[in-house]
Motif scaffolding. Structure first.
Motif, short mmCIF file in Angstrom:
data_model
loop_
_atom_site.label_atom_id
_atom_site.label_comp_id
_atom_site.label_asym_id
_atom_site.label_seq_id
_atom_site.Cartn_x
_atom_site.Cartn_y
_atom_site.Cartn_z
N SER A 1 1.25 -1.27 -0.13
CA SER A 1 -0.16 -0.53 -0.15
C SER A 1 0.95 1.47 0.18
CB SER A 1 -0.80 -0.38 1.30
OG SER A 1 -0.08 -0.12 2.34
N GLU A 2 1.84 1.36 -0.22
CA GLU A 2 2.86 2.27 -0.24
C GLU A 2 3.87 2.08 -1.58
OE1 GLU A 2 5.74 1.88 3.01
OE2 GLU A 2 4.21 2.17 4.26
N PRO A 3 4.27 3.02 -2.50
CA PRO A 3 4.82 2.97 -3.93
C PRO A 3 6.03 1.72 -3.04
CG PRO A 3 4.70 5.32 -2.75
CD PRO A 3 4.28 4.60 -2.08
N PHE A 4 6.33 1.42 -4.56
CA PHE A 4 7.48 0.46 -4.94
C PHE A 4 8.03 0.58 -5.90
CE2 PHE A 4 3.58 -1.76 -6.15
CZ PHE A 4 3.89 -2.72 -7.19
N ILE A 5 9.00 -0.05 -6.33
CA ILE A 5 9.40 -0.54 -7.32
C ILE A 5 9.89 -2.11 -8.10
CG2 ILE A 5 12.46 -0.36 -9.09
CD1 ILE A 5 12.61 2.49 -7.63
N LEU A 6 9.71 -2.59 -9.20
CA LEU A 6 9.54 -4.05 -9.21
C LEU A 6 10.68 -4.71 -9.74
CD1 LEU A 6 7.55 -6.35 -9.31
CD2 LEU A 6 7.57 -5.69 -11.81
N GLY B 1 8.35 1.96 -10.79
CA GLY B 1 8.12 1.73 -12.33
C GLY B 1 9.23 0.09 -12.03
N ILE B 2 9.92 -0.86 -12.96
CA ILE B 2 11.07 -1.91 -13.16
C ILE B 2 12.25 -2.01 -13.40
CG2 ILE B 2 10.12 -3.87 -14.69
CD1 ILE B 2 7.30 -3.36 -15.51
#
Length: 118
Positions: A36-41, A67-68
């Motif tokens: 439920s927070e911003p992340f990078i994959l 982003g990835i």
């Protein structure tokens, strides 16, 4: 920045360990993971069925994905990081960086800089 990652042959796992992030920022994708927070994959390159768990995860969490970052093998030419390209198009998320195998020292520095910029 939080990361969510998936690893099949442990190449991505080895790369993530090199980033020296605090454990509370690193999330291994599983069928129960919800963010439920911003992340990078961070993902490897495989057929869609191998990455089905990632596709399912992104279906529920893509709105938080910034982003990835993709792992691949340049020997596969036009198929290099194709999983990230497919996922980027499907979820409208940019590819921020790509690297081969478990990454070099330069790749680690570049990804750390990306993570710090968010």
């Amino acid at each position: 920045m939080n990361i969510a990652f998936y690893s099949v042959t442990r190449q991505v796992s080895r790369f993530v360990k090199k980033l020296n992030l605090s454990e509370n920022r690193v999330n291994l994708i599983s069928d129960t993971l919800t963010l439920s927070e911003p992340f990078i994959l961070i993902i490897p390159t495989y057929e869609k069925d191998v990455l089905q768990e990632v596709w399912d995860f992104m279906s529920d969490n893509a709105s938080f994905c910034q982003g990835i970052i993709a792992s691949g093998n340049r020997n596969f030419a036009e198929f290099y990081i194709y999983s990230a390209k497919d996922m980027s198009a499907a979820f409208h998320v940019p590819i921020l960086y790509d690297f081969e195998f478990n990454g070099t020292t330069e790749d680690v520095a570049a990804v750390n800089a990306i993570l710090e910029s968010y």
